[in-house]
Design a protein around this motif. Structure first.
Motif, PDB file in Angstrom:
ATOM      1  N   ILE A   8       0.836  -1.197   0.000  1.00 49.56           N
ATOM      2  CA  ILE A   8       0.000   0.000   0.000  1.00 49.56           C
ATOM      3  C   ILE A   8       0.873   1.251   0.000  1.00 49.56           C
ATOM      4  O   ILE A   8       0.567   2.237  -0.694  1.00 49.56           O
ATOM      5  CB  ILE A   8      -0.933   0.007   1.238  1.00 49.56           C
ATOM      6  N   MET A   9       1.961   1.214   0.750  1.00 50.86           N
ATOM      7  CA  MET A   9       2.877   2.355   0.764  1.00 50.86           C
ATOM      8  C   MET A   9       3.465   2.594  -0.628  1.00 50.86           C
ATOM      9  O   MET A   9       3.586   3.740  -1.074  1.00 50.86           O
ATOM     10  CB  MET A   9       3.989   2.111   1.787  1.00 50.86           C
ATOM     11  N   ALA A  10       3.820   1.526  -1.323  1.00 49.47           N
ATOM     12  CA  ALA A  10       4.352   1.656  -2.680  1.00 49.47           C
ATOM     13  C   ALA A  10       3.289   2.219  -3.619  1.00 49.47           C
ATOM     14  O   ALA A  10       3.597   3.062  -4.482  1.00 49.47           O
ATOM     15  CB  ALA A  10       4.836   0.292  -3.182  1.00 49.47           C
ATOM     16  N   TYR A  11       2.046   1.771  -3.437  1.00 52.94           N
ATOM     17  CA  TYR A  11       0.942   2.287  -4.260  1.00 52.94           C
ATOM     18  C   TYR A  11       0.707   3.762  -3.978  1.00 52.94           C
ATOM     19  O   TYR A  11       0.518   4.563  -4.896  1.00 52.94           O
ATOM     20  CB  TYR A  11      -0.318   1.466  -3.981  1.00 52.94           C
ATOM     21  N   HIS A  12       0.749   4.142  -2.718  1.00 47.23           N
ATOM     22  CA  HIS A  12       0.584   5.551  -2.342  1.00 47.23           C
ATOM     23  C   HIS A  12       1.691   6.413  -2.948  1.00 47.23           C
ATOM     24  O   HIS A  12       1.436   7.519  -3.431  1.00 47.23           O
ATOM     25  CB  HIS A  12       0.576   5.689  -0.826  1.00 47.23           C
ATOM     26  N   GLU A  13       2.919   5.917  -2.901  1.00 50.81           N
ATOM     27  CA  GLU A  13       4.036   6.670  -3.475  1.00 50.81           C
ATOM     28  C   GLU A  13       3.837   6.867  -4.974  1.00 50.81           C
ATOM     29  O   GLU A  13       4.147   7.932  -5.524  1.00 50.81           O
ATOM     30  CB  GLU A  13       5.353   5.933  -3.209  1.00 50.81           C
ATOM     31  N   ASP A  20       1.262  17.033  -8.303  1.00 47.39           N
ATOM     32  CA  ASP A  20       2.301  17.996  -7.941  1.00 47.39           C
ATOM     33  C   ASP A  20       1.988  18.572  -6.565  1.00 47.39           C
ATOM     34  O   ASP A  20       1.118  19.423  -6.416  1.00 47.39           O
ATOM     35  CB  ASP A  20       2.374  19.115  -8.975  1.00 47.39           C
ATOM     36  N   TYR A  21       2.696  18.083  -5.563  1.00 46.21           N
ATOM     37  CA  TYR A  21       2.470  18.506  -4.183  1.00 46.21           C
ATOM     38  C   TYR A  21       3.390  19.664  -3.779  1.00 46.21           C
ATOM     39  O   TYR A  21       3.642  19.856  -2.604  1.00 46.21           O
ATOM     40  CB  TYR A  21       2.699  17.322  -3.232  1.00 46.21           C
ATOM     41  N   ARG A  22       3.850  20.437  -4.737  1.00 45.49           N
ATOM     42  CA  ARG A  22       4.803  21.501  -4.436  1.00 45.49           C
ATOM     43  C   ARG A  22       4.173  22.881  -4.590  1.00 45.49           C
ATOM     44  O   ARG A  22       3.367  23.115  -5.482  1.00 45.49           O
ATOM     45  CB  ARG A  22       6.007  21.409  -5.362  1.00 45.49           C
ATOM     46  N   VAL A  23       4.572  23.774  -3.714  1.00 41.70           N
ATOM     47  CA  VAL A  23       4.285  25.196  -3.851  1.00 41.70           C
ATOM     48  C   VAL A  23       5.623  25.910  -3.766  1.00 41.70           C
ATOM     49  O   VAL A  23       6.380  25.706  -2.806  1.00 41.70           O
ATOM     50  CB  VAL A  23       3.328  25.705  -2.764  1.00 41.70           C
ATOM     51  N   ALA A  24       5.934  26.719  -4.766  1.00 39.04           N
ATOM     52  CA  ALA A  24       7.219  27.415  -4.802  1.00 39.04           C
ATOM     53  C   ALA A  24       7.078  28.817  -4.217  1.00 39.04           C
ATOM     54  O   ALA A  24       6.052  29.477  -4.405  1.00 39.04           O
ATOM     55  CB  ALA A  24       7.729  27.503  -6.236  1.00 39.04           C
ATOM     56  N   GLY A  63       3.047  19.571   6.028  1.00 39.19           N
ATOM     57  CA  GLY A  63       1.949  18.649   6.280  1.00 39.19           C
ATOM     58  C   GLY A  63       2.348  17.220   5.955  1.00 39.19           C
ATOM     59  O   GLY A  63       3.506  16.828   6.053  1.00 39.19           O
ATOM     60  N   ASN A  64       1.367  16.430   5.531  1.00 37.26           N
ATOM     61  CA  ASN A  64       1.610  15.008   5.256  1.00 37.26           C
ATOM     62  C   ASN A  64       2.390  14.761   3.974  1.00 37.26           C
ATOM     63  O   ASN A  64       3.288  13.929   3.930  1.00 37.26           O
ATOM     64  CB  ASN A  64       0.275  14.255   5.188  1.00 37.26           C
ATOM     65  N   ARG A  65       2.035  15.492   2.926  1.00 35.21           N
ATOM     66  CA  ARG A  65       2.645  15.213   1.628  1.00 35.21           C
ATOM     67  C   ARG A  65       3.199  16.456   0.938  1.00 35.21           C
ATOM     68  O   ARG A  65       3.932  16.331  -0.039  1.00 35.21           O
ATOM     69  CB  ARG A  65       1.616  14.558   0.693  1.00 35.21           C
ATOM     70  N   GLY A  66       2.836  17.630   1.416  1.00 35.11           N
ATOM     71  CA  GLY A  66       3.208  18.859   0.728  1.00 35.11           C
ATOM     72  C   GLY A  66       4.690  19.177   0.796  1.00 35.11           C
ATOM     73  O   GLY A  66       5.415  18.709   1.670  1.00 35.11           O
ATOM     74  N   LYS A  67       5.130  19.998  -0.140  1.00 27.52           N
ATOM     75  CA  LYS A  67       6.509  20.473  -0.172  1.00 27.52           C
ATOM     76  C   LYS A  67       6.503  21.960  -0.533  1.00 27.52           C
ATOM     77  O   LYS A  67       5.783  22.383  -1.447  1.00 27.52           O
ATOM     78  CB  LYS A  67       7.336  19.697  -1.204  1.00 27.52           C
ATOM     79  N   ILE A  68       7.296  22.735   0.182  1.00 28.52           N
ATOM     80  CA  ILE A  68       7.478  24.147  -0.130  1.00 28.52           C
ATOM     81  C   ILE A  68       8.889  24.317  -0.669  1.00 28.52           C
ATOM     82  O   ILE A  68       9.860  23.910  -0.032  1.00 28.52           O
ATOM     83  CB  ILE A  68       7.275  25.034   1.110  1.00 28.52           C
ATOM     84  N   PHE A 195      -5.729  13.002  -4.491  1.00 27.05           N
ATOM     85  CA  PHE A 195      -5.009  11.785  -4.113  1.00 27.05           C
ATOM     86  C   PHE A 195      -5.995  10.683  -3.731  1.00 27.05           C
ATOM     87  O   PHE A 195      -5.898   9.549  -4.211  1.00 27.05           O
ATOM     88  CB  PHE A 195      -4.069  12.084  -2.938  1.00 27.05           C
ATOM     89  N   ASP A 196      -6.962  11.002  -2.860  1.00 25.68           N
ATOM     90  CA  ASP A 196      -7.946  10.009  -2.418  1.00 25.68           C
ATOM     91  C   ASP A 196      -8.765   9.480  -3.602  1.00 25.68           C
ATOM     92  O   ASP A 196      -9.080   8.285  -3.657  1.00 25.68           O
ATOM     93  CB  ASP A 196      -8.881  10.628  -1.383  1.00 25.68           C
ATOM     94  N   GLU A 197      -9.073  10.362  -4.531  1.00 21.81           N
ATOM     95  CA  GLU A 197      -9.845   9.953  -5.713  1.00 21.81           C
ATOM     96  C   GLU A 197      -9.046   8.986  -6.574  1.00 21.81           C
ATOM     97  O   GLU A 197      -9.568   7.972  -7.048  1.00 21.81           O
ATOM     98  CB  GLU A 197     -10.209  11.206  -6.524  1.00 21.81           C
TER      99      GLU A 197
END
Length: 343
Positions: A8-13, A20-24, A63-68, A195-197
């Motif tokens: 499941i972790m591999a599937y989530h990755e 795109d979980y990034r905000v610049a 947060g859980n998945r985000g990146k700045i 992501f959930d979708e």
């Protein structure tokens, strides 16, 4: 869904990589970008007081998945406007916090127009708002803020079809930081909903399993696999496959199905297709089985057999390879059921 199951972790990755979980964070030199990033990301990294301190892109988790992403300042001697545009294009960012601490400059205009042209969403931030003070005392800070909003609107109203107002922040007194974090939270909440979708989407599941299958196919057609085939090391085949799919015996009880065994498929292959006479017939049939299960070209397995094993003795090796390919196909189905169970 059981978050800590390795499959499941591999599937989530895999799903995360499709979003795109990034905000610049871009903006003026000496606008306090890095200090603001650290405050938003609850980071405790060193902040340089030197001009042009941030010369590389620094990534901070949010947060859980985000990146700045903390970008270098706009308009430095190190990055010309053209070089800065290349930096933006290379990172393929889709959302930007653009930070000011003074009037809008030519370099800012050029950069923001480029962001607009590329369809990159911009959230405007005016940092160091505590320095917005009229020394004569005749104009209030609120009036000065309105003037800044007016300047922003007039400068970019023709380029940007979005509300043109600043988020005013100050690291010194933490003004506006909580509100800006709420804005970021809304951005990442939308990404989490996507992501959930996608986790529940059958198309993404099949794409993930196809990628896993292709990865295993490469290992099965590697030179090292020749020794496993020749030694009839069936348990080695199983260990490699189970490790690749991150499944184990305890998954059997969860999905109500026995773990596939390579020897079962190999023994079954020994009792079928006995009417073939020529080595080339065995090779072609193996290529057909392989391409049907792995959805890859027949040429891959033909090349492997001829170059690694040759045609001599292929009749004896045939059931091992055919059974292995069919076994892996069933293991792929087993992995699918494990993922479906946990979601």
């Amino acid at each position: 869904m059981e978050q800590h199951h390795p499959l499941i972790m591999a599937y989530h990755e895999y799903i995360e990589a499709t979003i795109d979980y990034r905000v610049a964070v871009l903006g003026q030199v000496d606008a306090g970008k890095s200090a603001l990033v650290n405050k938003l990301a609850d980071a405790d990294s060193h902040i340089s007081t030197q001009t042009d301190a941030t010369r590389t892109i620094t990534e901070h988790p949010y947060g859980n998945r985000g990146k700045i992403l903390d970008f270098p300042g706009v308009g430095t001697t190190e990055y010309s406007p053209k070089q800065y545009r290349k930096l933006i294009s290379k990172t393929a960012i889709k959302h930007v916090l653009y930070v000011f601490s003074s009037k809008i400059r030519d370099a800012d205009e050029a950069t923001i127009r480029y962001l607009s042209k590329k369809g990159i969403h911009i959230t405007f931030v005016y940092n160091k708002s505590d320095t917005l003070v009229d020394v004569s005392g005749r104009r209030s800070q609120e009036t000065l803020m309105n003037d800044k909003d007016t300047e922003l609107h007039v400068t970019f109203k023709k380029q940007l079809d979005q509300p043109l107002r600043y988020h005013f922040t100050s690291i010194k007194d933490e003004k506006g930081v909580a509100e800006l974090k709420e804005q970021l939270d809304r951005i990442f909440e939308k990404k989490d909903a996507l992501f959930d979708e996608r986790v529940q989407n059958a198309q993404y599941l099949e794409s993930f399993l196809t990628r896993k299958m292709n990865g295993l196919a490469t290992r099965l057609l590697s030179p090292g696999f020749k020794d496993i085939i020749l030694s009839r090391s069936y348990r080695s085949i199983e260990e490699m496959t189970e490790s690749h799919y991150h499944v184990a015996e305890q998954d059997c009880a969860a999905i109500g199905r026995e773990m596939p065994r390579a020897v079962t498929y190999i023994n079954r292959a020994k009792n079928t297709d006995k009417d073939m006479k020529k080595p080339r017939d065995y090779i072609n049939h193996l290529a057909t089985v392989f391409s049907a299960i792995f959805k890859m070209r027949k040429l891959n397995v033909v090349t492997f057999i001829v170059s690694s094993l040759g045609e001599i003795g292929i009749k004896n090796i045939y059931p091992v390879m055919k059974g292995t390919f069919e076994y892996v196909g069933d293991m792929n189905d087993f992995a699918r059921e494990v993922i479906k169970y946990h979601r």
